[in-house]
Design a protein around this motif. Structure first.
Motif, PDB file in Angstrom:
ATOM      1  N   ALA A 147       0.872  -1.171   0.000  1.00 46.89           N
ATOM      2  CA  ALA A 147       0.000   0.000   0.000  1.00 46.89           C
ATOM      3  C   ALA A 147       0.904   1.215   0.000  1.00 46.89           C
ATOM      4  CB  ALA A 147      -0.915   0.005   1.214  1.00 46.89           C
ATOM      5  N   PHE A 148       0.656   2.134  -0.920  1.00 39.53           N
ATOM      6  CA  PHE A 148       1.497   3.317  -1.054  1.00 39.53           C
ATOM      7  C   PHE A 148       0.660   4.575  -0.891  1.00 39.53           C
ATOM      8  CE2 PHE A 148       4.778   1.304  -4.185  1.00 39.53           C
ATOM      9  CZ  PHE A 148       5.282   0.535  -3.148  1.00 39.53           C
ATOM     10  N   LEU A 149       1.208   5.548  -0.175  1.00 40.74           N
ATOM     11  CA  LEU A 149       0.652   6.896  -0.163  1.00 40.74           C
ATOM     12  C   LEU A 149       1.347   7.646  -1.289  1.00 40.74           C
ATOM     13  CD1 LEU A 149      -1.161   8.997   1.115  1.00 40.74           C
ATOM     14  CD2 LEU A 149       0.656   9.495   2.759  1.00 40.74           C
ATOM     15  N   ILE A 150       0.613   7.887  -2.357  1.00 41.44           N
ATOM     16  CA  ILE A 150       1.211   8.291  -3.619  1.00 41.44           C
ATOM     17  C   ILE A 150       1.555   9.777  -3.652  1.00 41.44           C
ATOM     18  CG2 ILE A 150       0.732   8.561  -6.093  1.00 41.44           C
ATOM     19  CD1 ILE A 150       1.420   5.743  -5.311  1.00 41.44           C
ATOM     20  N   SER A 151       2.728  10.067  -4.223  1.00 39.91           N
ATOM     21  CA  SER A 151       3.125  11.441  -4.523  1.00 39.91           C
ATOM     22  C   SER A 151       2.946  11.728  -6.011  1.00 39.91           C
ATOM     23  CB  SER A 151       4.581  11.665  -4.128  1.00 39.91           C
ATOM     24  OG  SER A 151       5.039  12.920  -4.553  1.00 39.91           O
ATOM     25  N   THR A 152       3.438  10.817  -6.858  1.00 37.32           N
ATOM     26  CA  THR A 152       3.246  10.955  -8.304  1.00 37.32           C
ATOM     27  C   THR A 152       2.912   9.602  -8.919  1.00 37.32           C
ATOM     28  OG1 THR A 152       5.595  10.584  -8.830  1.00 37.32           O
ATOM     29  CG2 THR A 152       4.894  12.862  -8.432  1.00 37.32           C
ATOM     30  N   SER A 159      -2.277  15.815  -7.302  1.00 38.11           N
ATOM     31  CA  SER A 159      -3.277  16.867  -7.519  1.00 38.11           C
ATOM     32  C   SER A 159      -3.621  17.053  -8.990  1.00 38.11           C
ATOM     33  CB  SER A 159      -2.764  18.196  -6.946  1.00 38.11           C
ATOM     34  OG  SER A 159      -1.515  18.547  -7.532  1.00 38.11           O
ATOM     35  N   ASP A 160      -2.756  16.595  -9.911  1.00 40.42           N
ATOM     36  CA  ASP A 160      -2.990  16.764 -11.351  1.00 40.42           C
ATOM     37  C   ASP A 160      -3.579  15.524 -12.014  1.00 40.42           C
ATOM     38  OD1 ASP A 160      -1.883  19.304 -11.114  1.00 40.42           O
ATOM     39  OD2 ASP A 160       0.140  18.605 -11.622  1.00 40.42           O
ATOM     40  N   LEU A 161      -3.784  14.454 -11.261  1.00 37.81           N
ATOM     41  CA  LEU A 161      -4.272  13.203 -11.853  1.00 37.81           C
ATOM     42  C   LEU A 161      -5.773  13.266 -12.091  1.00 37.81           C
ATOM     43  CD1 LEU A 161      -2.264  10.647  -9.697  1.00 37.81           C
ATOM     44  CD2 LEU A 161      -1.963  11.089 -12.149  1.00 37.81           C
ATOM     45  N   PRO A 162      -6.232  12.695 -13.202  1.00 44.34           N
ATOM     46  CA  PRO A 162      -7.677  12.640 -13.457  1.00 44.34           C
ATOM     47  C   PRO A 162      -8.332  11.554 -12.616  1.00 44.34           C
ATOM     48  CG  PRO A 162      -6.499  11.514 -15.207  1.00 44.34           C
ATOM     49  CD  PRO A 162      -5.454  12.109 -14.307  1.00 44.34           C
ATOM     50  N   GLU A 163      -9.650  11.549 -12.609  1.00 50.95           N
ATOM     51  CA  GLU A 163     -10.375  10.527 -11.858  1.00 50.95           C
ATOM     52  C   GLU A 163     -10.098   9.133 -12.403  1.00 50.95           C
ATOM     53  OE1 GLU A 163     -12.289  10.614  -9.113  1.00 50.95           O
ATOM     54  OE2 GLU A 163     -11.604  12.688  -8.896  1.00 50.95           O
ATOM     55  N   ASP A 164     -10.011   9.019 -13.729  1.00 50.88           N
ATOM     56  CA  ASP A 164      -9.802   7.720 -14.365  1.00 50.88           C
ATOM     57  C   ASP A 164      -8.295   7.473 -14.490  1.00 50.88           C
ATOM     58  OD1 ASP A 164      -9.739   5.432 -15.869  1.00 50.88           O
ATOM     59  OD2 ASP A 164     -11.262   6.083 -17.317  1.00 50.88           O
ATOM     60  N   LEU A 165      -7.732   6.816 -13.498  1.00 51.38           N
ATOM     61  CA  LEU A 165      -6.295   6.579 -13.497  1.00 51.38           C
ATOM     62  C   LEU A 165      -5.883   5.578 -14.562  1.00 51.38           C
ATOM     63  CD1 LEU A 165      -5.626   6.395  -9.651  1.00 51.38           C
ATOM     64  CD2 LEU A 165      -5.344   8.353 -11.175  1.00 51.38           C
ATOM     65  N   ALA A 166      -6.727   4.596 -14.840  1.00 55.96           N
ATOM     66  CA  ALA A 166      -6.402   3.602 -15.862  1.00 55.96           C
ATOM     67  C   ALA A 166      -6.261   4.277 -17.224  1.00 55.96           C
ATOM     68  CB  ALA A 166      -7.482   2.525 -15.903  1.00 55.96           C
ATOM     69  N   GLY A 234      -5.188  12.304   0.324  1.00 60.33           N
ATOM     70  CA  GLY A 234      -4.292  11.808  -0.712  1.00 60.33           C
ATOM     71  C   GLY A 234      -4.830  10.609  -1.462  1.00 60.33           C
ATOM     72  N   LEU A 235      -3.978  10.090  -2.323  1.00 58.34           N
ATOM     73  CA  LEU A 235      -4.285   8.926  -3.144  1.00 58.34           C
ATOM     74  C   LEU A 235      -3.531   7.726  -2.590  1.00 58.34           C
ATOM     75  CD1 LEU A 235      -5.400   7.531  -5.727  1.00 58.34           C
ATOM     76  CD2 LEU A 235      -3.337   8.352  -6.909  1.00 58.34           C
ATOM     77  N   VAL A 236      -4.262   6.638  -2.328  1.00 60.75           N
ATOM     78  CA  VAL A 236      -3.658   5.413  -1.810  1.00 60.75           C
ATOM     79  C   VAL A 236      -3.806   4.322  -2.857  1.00 60.75           C
ATOM     80  CG1 VAL A 236      -3.724   3.657   0.001  1.00 60.75           C
ATOM     81  CG2 VAL A 236      -4.178   6.061   0.570  1.00 60.75           C
ATOM     82  N   LEU A 237      -2.705   3.667  -3.172  1.00 59.21           N
ATOM     83  CA  LEU A 237      -2.728   2.531  -4.087  1.00 59.21           C
ATOM     84  C   LEU A 237      -2.428   1.258  -3.310  1.00 59.21           C
ATOM     85  CD1 LEU A 237      -0.822   3.684  -7.324  1.00 59.21           C
ATOM     86  CD2 LEU A 237      -3.266   3.845  -6.796  1.00 59.21           C
ATOM     87  N   PHE A 238      -3.336   0.288  -3.392  1.00 54.21           N
ATOM     88  CA  PHE A 238      -3.079  -1.071  -2.927  1.00 54.21           C
ATOM     89  C   PHE A 238      -2.737  -1.899  -4.162  1.00 54.21           C
ATOM     90  CE2 PHE A 238      -6.054   0.777   0.067  1.00 54.21           C
ATOM     91  CZ  PHE A 238      -5.555   0.408   1.306  1.00 54.21           C
ATOM     92  N   TRP A 239      -1.729  -2.724  -4.060  1.00 50.32           N
ATOM     93  CA  TRP A 239      -1.355  -3.517  -5.226  1.00 50.32           C
ATOM     94  C   TRP A 239      -0.818  -4.872  -4.790  1.00 50.32           C
ATOM     95  CZ3 TRP A 239       3.649  -4.968  -4.891  1.00 50.32           C
ATOM     96  CH2 TRP A 239       4.516  -4.161  -4.153  1.00 50.32           C
ATOM     97  N   VAL A 240      -0.866  -5.811  -5.728  1.00 50.17           N
ATOM     98  CA  VAL A 240      -0.264  -7.126  -5.520  1.00 50.17           C
ATOM     99  C   VAL A 240       0.365  -7.553  -6.840  1.00 50.17           C
ATOM    100  CG1 VAL A 240      -2.472  -8.298  -5.990  1.00 50.17           C
ATOM    101  CG2 VAL A 240      -0.639  -9.523  -4.773  1.00 50.17           C
TER     102      VAL A 240
END
Length: 264
Positions: A147-152, A159-166, A234-240
């Motif tokens: 799990a990451f607390l994302i900066s970029t 703050s510049d990322l759109p809603e649709d990250l994919a 912020g934006l949190v990414l969970f990944w595996v």
């Protein structure tokens, strides 16, 4: 008994103790033989005798010193308190030493306060402790989870990322394959899900960076399933990530992790 009598008695005892200590050793005989050898090369007999006398005085002083330490004011041995055992330093309250074993509840990210709690799933073990992350290996598999607390992400600030990250990744990273786009909820908050893989023949490069500045990239042979959650801070990414043969094995622990997340 007067003070003078006590002093004479003590002096006699110290002298007798010193003589007894020297009589039990061959110190002077050994020194005499040693200086005899030295004197064969030295013209000075005075140096030899002075050395022996100094050694005798030293031996007497050592014997007297041992006795003096053991006597109190009344001529009886004084009790000596044993030194207290060395105490181990208390654990630092600033360490991110919260329990990380399966079943433990963990708060926030390494070195960063954040309104996040979760329960460590069975099979998870701590892989590293980078600031702004939670990183685990999944036992019995090739998988790793985080799990990451994302900066970029893909070079863009949060703050510049759109809603649709994919969609953003498809447009900005032609070295990646983006698939399986969907939506879900994590801890009652909406989240986006998608899978990422490195295109064959391309070189992996930094994909996301955490608040502390560390950046991460995909592994050439391991696809990654991502769950992205936006909250006020912020934006949190969970990944595996995993070898394709272990996909089924990592899904259960990952789902258990996401189900335990609370935003507090």
């Amino acid at each position: 008994m007067t003070a003078s009598d006590v002093e004479r008695r003590l002096a006699a005892v110290l002298h007798q103790h010193a003589e007894d200590a020297m009589n039990r050793t061959d110190t002077l005989a050994e020194l005499d033989r040693f200086h005899d050898r030295v004197d064969q090369d030295s013209p000075s007999q005075g140096r030899r005798r002075a050395g022996i006398a100094a050694a005798a005085l030293t031996a007497a002083a050592v014997g007297a010193g041992v006795l003096w330490i053991g006597l109190g004011q009344g001529g009886t041995p004084s009790p000596v308190d044993p030194a207290p055992p060395a105490a181990s330093p208390p654990p630092s309250s600033t360490e991110s030493g919260a329990p990380q074993a399966p079943g433990s509840t963990v708060e926030g990210f390494e070195g960063v306060e954040f309104p996040l709690t979760f329960v460590v799933p069975r099979g998870f073990s701590v892989a590293s402790r980078d600031t702004g992350t939670r990183l685990y290996s999944i036992e019995g598999t090739s998988g790793g989870a985080g799990a990451f607390l994302i900066s970029t992400l893909a070079g863009a600030k949060t703050s510049d990322l759109p809603e649709d990250l994919a969609a953003h990744l498809r447009e900005t990273r032609d070295d990646l394959v983006v698939s399986g786009v969907g939506t879900t909820e994590v801890g009652g908050r909406p989240a986006q899900t998608f899978a990422l893989a490195q295109k064959p023949g391309t070189a992996p490069s930094d994909l996301f960076c955490v608040r502390a500045g560390s950046c991460f990239k995909l592994l050439q042979d391991k696809p990654m399933d991502v769950t992205a959650v936006r909250i006020g801070r912020g934006l949190v990414l969970f990944w595996v990530e995993y070898l394709p043969t272990d996909q089924a094995k990592v899904q259960g622990p990952m789902q258990a992790w996401l189900s335990s997340v609370r935003w507090e």
